[in-house]
Design a protein around this motif. Structure first.
Motif, PDB file in Angstrom:
ATOM      1  N   GLU A 488       0.858  -1.191   0.000  1.00 37.21           N
ATOM      2  CA  GLU A 488       0.000   0.000   0.000  1.00 37.21           C
ATOM      3  C   GLU A 488       0.886   1.230   0.000  1.00 37.21           C
ATOM      4  N   VAL A 489       0.554   2.187  -0.827  1.00 38.60           N
ATOM      5  CA  VAL A 489       1.324   3.443  -0.763  1.00 38.60           C
ATOM      6  C   VAL A 489       0.575   4.506   0.012  1.00 38.60           C
ATOM      7  N   GLY A 490      -0.664   4.216   0.384  1.00 37.51           N
ATOM      8  CA  GLY A 490      -1.436   5.182   1.135  1.00 37.51           C
ATOM      9  C   GLY A 490      -2.111   6.188   0.227  1.00 37.51           C
ATOM     10  N   GLU A 491      -2.709   7.167   0.859  1.00 34.88           N
ATOM     11  CA  GLU A 491      -3.455   8.176   0.106  1.00 34.88           C
ATOM     12  C   GLU A 491      -2.529   8.987  -0.787  1.00 34.88           C
ATOM     13  N   ALA A 492      -3.071   9.454  -1.873  1.00 30.80           N
ATOM     14  CA  ALA A 492      -2.276  10.279  -2.769  1.00 30.80           C
ATOM     15  C   ALA A 492      -2.035  11.671  -2.170  1.00 30.80           C
ATOM     16  N   VAL A 493      -2.947  12.086  -1.291  1.00 35.86           N
ATOM     17  CA  VAL A 493      -2.784  13.409  -0.649  1.00 35.86           C
ATOM     18  C   VAL A 493      -2.760  13.210   0.863  1.00 35.86           C
ATOM     19  N   ASP A 494      -2.053  14.053   1.568  1.00 30.49           N
ATOM     20  CA  ASP A 494      -2.015  13.924   3.032  1.00 30.49           C
ATOM     21  C   ASP A 494      -3.235  14.596   3.668  1.00 30.49           C
ATOM     22  N   GLU A 495      -3.234  14.671   5.015  1.00 31.23           N
ATOM     23  CA  GLU A 495      -4.443  15.162   5.686  1.00 31.23           C
ATOM     24  C   GLU A 495      -4.760  16.619   5.374  1.00 31.23           C
ATOM     25  N   ASN A 496      -3.745  17.358   4.888  1.00 28.72           N
ATOM     26  CA  ASN A 496      -3.977  18.751   4.542  1.00 28.72           C
ATOM     27  C   ASN A 496      -4.383  18.930   3.091  1.00 28.72           C
ATOM     28  N   GLY A 497      -4.559  17.823   2.406  1.00 30.19           N
ATOM     29  CA  GLY A 497      -4.950  17.932   1.009  1.00 30.19           C
ATOM     30  C   GLY A 497      -3.790  18.256   0.093  1.00 30.19           C
ATOM     31  N   VAL A 498      -2.553  18.163   0.626  1.00 31.78           N
ATOM     32  CA  VAL A 498      -1.380  18.423  -0.207  1.00 31.78           C
ATOM     33  C   VAL A 498      -0.900  17.091  -0.789  1.00 31.78           C
ATOM     34  N   GLU A 499      -0.516  17.142  -2.019  1.00 32.81           N
ATOM     35  CA  GLU A 499      -0.063  15.916  -2.664  1.00 32.81           C
ATOM     36  C   GLU A 499       1.177  15.390  -1.965  1.00 32.81           C
ATOM     37  N   ARG A 500       1.123  14.086  -1.611  1.00 30.59           N
ATOM     38  CA  ARG A 500       2.272  13.512  -0.915  1.00 30.59           C
ATOM     39  C   ARG A 500       3.384  13.207  -1.907  1.00 30.59           C
ATOM     40  N   LYS A 501       4.589  13.393  -1.431  1.00 29.91           N
ATOM     41  CA  LYS A 501       5.720  13.063  -2.306  1.00 29.91           C
ATOM     42  C   LYS A 501       6.078  11.608  -2.073  1.00 29.91           C
ATOM     43  N   LEU A 502       5.964  10.812  -3.132  1.00 34.01           N
ATOM     44  CA  LEU A 502       6.326   9.400  -3.017  1.00 34.01           C
ATOM     45  C   LEU A 502       7.706   9.217  -3.634  1.00 34.01           C
ATOM     46  N   PRO A 503       8.468   8.275  -3.096  1.00 33.14           N
ATOM     47  CA  PRO A 503       9.752   7.974  -3.736  1.00 33.14           C
ATOM     48  C   PRO A 503       9.503   7.564  -5.190  1.00 33.14           C
TER      49      PRO A 503
END
Lengths: 541, 269
Positions: A488-503
């Motif tokens: 699982e990579v988790g949600e595409a955005v974090d709790e603030n609605g900002v796009e998470r940076k994935l490796p």
């Protein structure tokens, strides 16, 4: 030791010899640890042995052949006992090979054993490699040994190719010419490489002598080293085994090396030698006397390399003859592209273990071999690769397919061009489906038992088939495999609605992981609770 | 006239008349006799041509046209020569069974006498190579090794190094040469049937053709020896690879299964 414990008794000669050797080689300690080394028993674990033994046979017969073979391209006139070549000009290499075949005692048989053993050696390595692949025996800690084995296969291909070229006959000369063409197609350096390899213009007067030292010294030397390393690692890692009651990741269940396994292996060597000798005594291989000496102005139809190089022949035969002319230079894509794809075909299977490890993120050691059905994606990939390889072999033998199945060679070529892209995909999908069907069947067998074929009529008239439940050991075998969870990579955005940076690549990895273990890509194996629920019921369900 | 008349009682007159008569008869004979002989020959030939034409009309004309001029179904036969007919009909290729990439060999439909008649008719349509005599095609005593060299230079590209045949484009093929008679091989070289190039005497003299025939008969006939054992079709590495996989590795895998099935077993308690 015996000197101190029994000073009054003279030790038997054998014991004294053993003591002498132990004092210098440390044999007792070695034997103590290794004589009881355990090897698990399964027919497919002996495929590597077939490869090893055929390799030994090749070396033994090869030594005999070197006694009579002259690796020289000096021109001579044939005056041996094969009449249809009398008075023909040929190289000394060809002349000596014809002499080995007709005028050296046992020469033809040894030559044929050598050549048949080479074909069987490569075939056995191929099958052995596929056994390792489909059972997942390449997983940690055996990745390095997988690569050693793969290298042995590739080196075996080139050792075979150089050996096939040595007699300097019309068939192999065409093969060497093919190789020269492939080298020439390399942009910029192709011409220089070819001139360097052949010591001038093809065929020149050098290549047989050069191929000879490559064939009998350089490549087999490297291979012997790799074989030793391969075997040491097998010893060190211990052999994998199939799941069964009492077998764990931490033990090996089977026969001890001495005496049982050694006796079996020794006997097996002679069976392999005997069988190859029978094949060599029955069937001709590479009848160079009929093929004739090489001359660059002659060629025969049906000019193919030995089977292990057949896929490269297929690549070149089905590739359209594309060509680019740029500023007075010609780029022969029709030859160069196949030359580039050639190593990629091999690399595709070689890198798979690393790809799988990356996708699954599995860093544990594995000593229990998988059943192919329990790894549907891997099995699908392996089957797709084999089909890819086979399609190229069809392309390489397109003329033989055409004449023997009454087909048009042009249609076969087009079939191969399309199948090259399509068939592996279809085979992948089909194999994966079959694997999952087999997993379902296993689950069904575990929960409901085996169909007995006995039809029972119940008092109210219903007919049912009686199922025989599996015993515990059988149920264990069918449920011993692990079930992985997709990454699982988790949600595409974090709790603030900002796009998470994935490796980088992590998204791709998650997608692939889902393809391996996601819903619909593996069948959940029956749990103990399910089993209890069903068996605690009344008779049938 | 008077002079002549006055001497008609001359003692030599009879001799002169005899000489004149002999000269006239001899002259007439000289003038007519060869012509007579030629005419007689033509009539036998024309008989063959007529008979051949009858066979031709029944068996060949539907494709090659009523006068051998060819049609959309078959090529013109003008100038192909008697050798071509003897080869095509003598090997059963003609009359063709069905259209296809190539007309294949089958059971011969005519006897040799009929084939000769057909050949005579087709030869009459235009000059072409004649049926070779046994003196021309008989390979006895030819240099086999030289034939091998010629074979590898001219024939192996299509027929394979041991004359087993090979594929050509679009379903066409060069046939296996096993069992082909010396005459038919000679005619094939001479006339170049179907996709085969022709090797007329100007490019390949009779002697070389004989050497090639000798080589083919040595390496690829029912009497050829195969020193290495089964020749596996004589096709080279493809059939060898198949054999190695199926009978070599296949047998070895059977052995592994056999050994694994007869393992030492722990005693059952």
């Amino acid at each position: 030791m015996s000197t101190t414990t029994a000073p009054d008794r003279e030790a038997p000669a054998g014991e004294r010899l053993a003591d002498w050797a132990d004092g210098r080689l440390g044999l007792y300690a070695l034997a103590k640890t290794n004589m009881r080394k355990i090897f698990p028993d399964h027919w497919s674990f002996m495929l590597g042995e077939v490869s090893l033994y055929s390799f030994i046979i090749i070396i033994l017969t090869g030594v005999y052949l070197t006694l009579f073979f002259h690796p020289s391209m000096n021109e001579v006139v044939y005056h041996g006992s094969y009449v249809p070549l009398q008075g023909i000009r040929m190289s000394e290499a060809f002349n000596s090979t014809v002499n080995i075949s007709f005028d050296v005692r046992g020469g033809l048989l040894i030559r044929q054993i050598h050549h048949w053993a080479a074909l069987i050696f490569l075939a056995a390595m191929f099958v052995h490699m596929m056994r390792v692949f489909f059972t997942g025996a390449f997983r940690k800690p055996r990745e390095v040994n997988w690569l050693f084995g793969f290298l042995l296969f590739v080196l075996g291909m080139f050792t075979g190719f150089t050996g096939y070229s040595l007699p300097d006959d019309l068939l192999s000369g065409t093969g060497v010419r093919f190789m020269e063409g492939a080298i020439l197609s390399v942009p910029v350096v192709g011409t220089y490489l070819s001139m360097f390899l052949f010591g001038g213009e093809f065929p020149g007067g050098d290549f047989v002598a050069r191929f000879y030292s490559i064939h009998i010294l350089l490549l087999p030397g490297i291979m012997l080293g790799l074989v030793a390393a391969h075997l040491i690692l097998v010893f060190f890692h211990k052999h994998t085994q199939f799941a069964a009651p009492g077998r764990t990741e931490k033990n090996v269940v089977g026969m001890p090396l001495l005496p049982i396994y050694m006796a079996k292996a020794g006997g097996f060597f002679f069976l392999v030698f005997g069988l190859i000798a029978i094949v060599a005594a029955i069937a001709t291989i590479n009848p160079i006397w009929a093929i004739g000496p090489y001359r660059p102005d002659q060629v025969s139809t049906g000019a193919q390399p030995d089977w292990y190089m057949g896929f490269s022949e297929g690549l070149i035969r089905v590739m359209p003859g594309w060509e680019i002319n740029f500023a007075g230079h010609t780029l022969v894509l029709g030859v160069f592209i196949p030359l580039v794809i050639f190593p990629l075909v091999l690399a595709a299977i070689a890198v798979y273990p690393f790809l799988e490890a990356w996708v699954t993120g599995d860093r544990r050691e594995h000593h229990i071999a998988d059943r192919p059905r329990n790894a549907p994606t891997r099995t699908g990939f392996g089957a797709a690769w084999i089909s890819w390889y086979f399609i190229l072999l069809v392309g390489g033998g397109n003329d033989i397919w055409a004449t023997h199945f009454h087909l048009s060679i042009n249609n076969i070529t087009w079939f191969v061009r399309i199948a090259f892209f399509v068939v592996p995909v279809l085979v992948f999908i089909a194999t994966k489906r079959v694997c999952m069907g087999l997993q379902r069947r296993d689950a069904e067998k575990v929960l409901h038992g085996r169909e007995s074929g006995v039809i029972k009529r119940l008092p109210h008239g219903e007919f049912v088939e009686v199922h025989t439940p599996l015993n515990q050991a059988e149920r264990f075998k069918l449920t011993a495999h692990e079930q992985y969870q997709p990454l699982e990579v988790g949600e595409a955005v974090d709790e603030n609605g900002v796009e998470r940076k994935l490796p980088r690549g992590e998204k791709l990895r998650a997608r692939l992981s889902k393809g391996y273990y996601g819903e619909g890509n593996q069948i959940p194996k029956p749990t103990a609770e399910e089993y209890k629920e069903i068996t605690s019921g009344h008779g049938h369900h | 006239m008077k002079k002549l008349s006055a001497r008609r009682r001359h003692p030599l007159a009879a001799v002169v008349v005899l000489l004149l008569a002999l000269a006239a008869t001899g002259g007439l004979y000289a003038a007519f006799a060869p012509a007579d002989k030629a005419q007689a020959d033509t009539s036998a030939q024309s008989l063959a041509i007529d008979e051949g034409k009858k066979l031709y009309d029944v068996g060949c004309a539907s494709c090659h046209g009523t006068g051998g001029q060819g049609s959309s179904e078959g090529p013109s036969l003008v100038g192909v020569g008697a050798a071509a007919v003897d080869f095509q009909v003598g090997t059963g290729r003609m009359p063709a069974q069905q259209p296809g990439p190539q007309i294949e060999k089958k059971r011969v439909q005519y006897n040799q006498k009929q084939i000769d008649l057909l050949a005579a008719y087709v030869a009459s349509l235009g000059a072409g190579p004649a049926i070779p005599t046994s003196q021309e095609y008989n390979p006895a005593g030819s240099d086999v090794a030289k034939g091998g060299e010629l074979f590898r230079t001219n024939c192996t590209q299509c027929h394979n190094f041991s004359g087993e045949g090979g594929a050509l484009t679009n379903g066409k093929f060069a046939p296996d040469l096993e069992g082909a008679s010396a005459k038919h091989i000679y005619e094939a070289m001479q006339t170049g049937p179907q996709n085969m190039p022709s090797f007329p005497d100007t490019t390949m003299p009779t002697k070389q053709k004989q050497q090639i025939i000798a080589y083919i008969h040595t390496i690829n006939s029912s009497k050829s020896s195969t020193p290495g054992g089964l020749k596996l079709g004589g096709l080279g590495p493809v059939s060898e690879g198949l054999f190695a996989w199926i009978f070599g590795l296949g047998a070895l895998i059977a052995v592994t299964v056999w050994i694994a099935a007869h393992t030492a077993k722990a005693k059952k308690s």
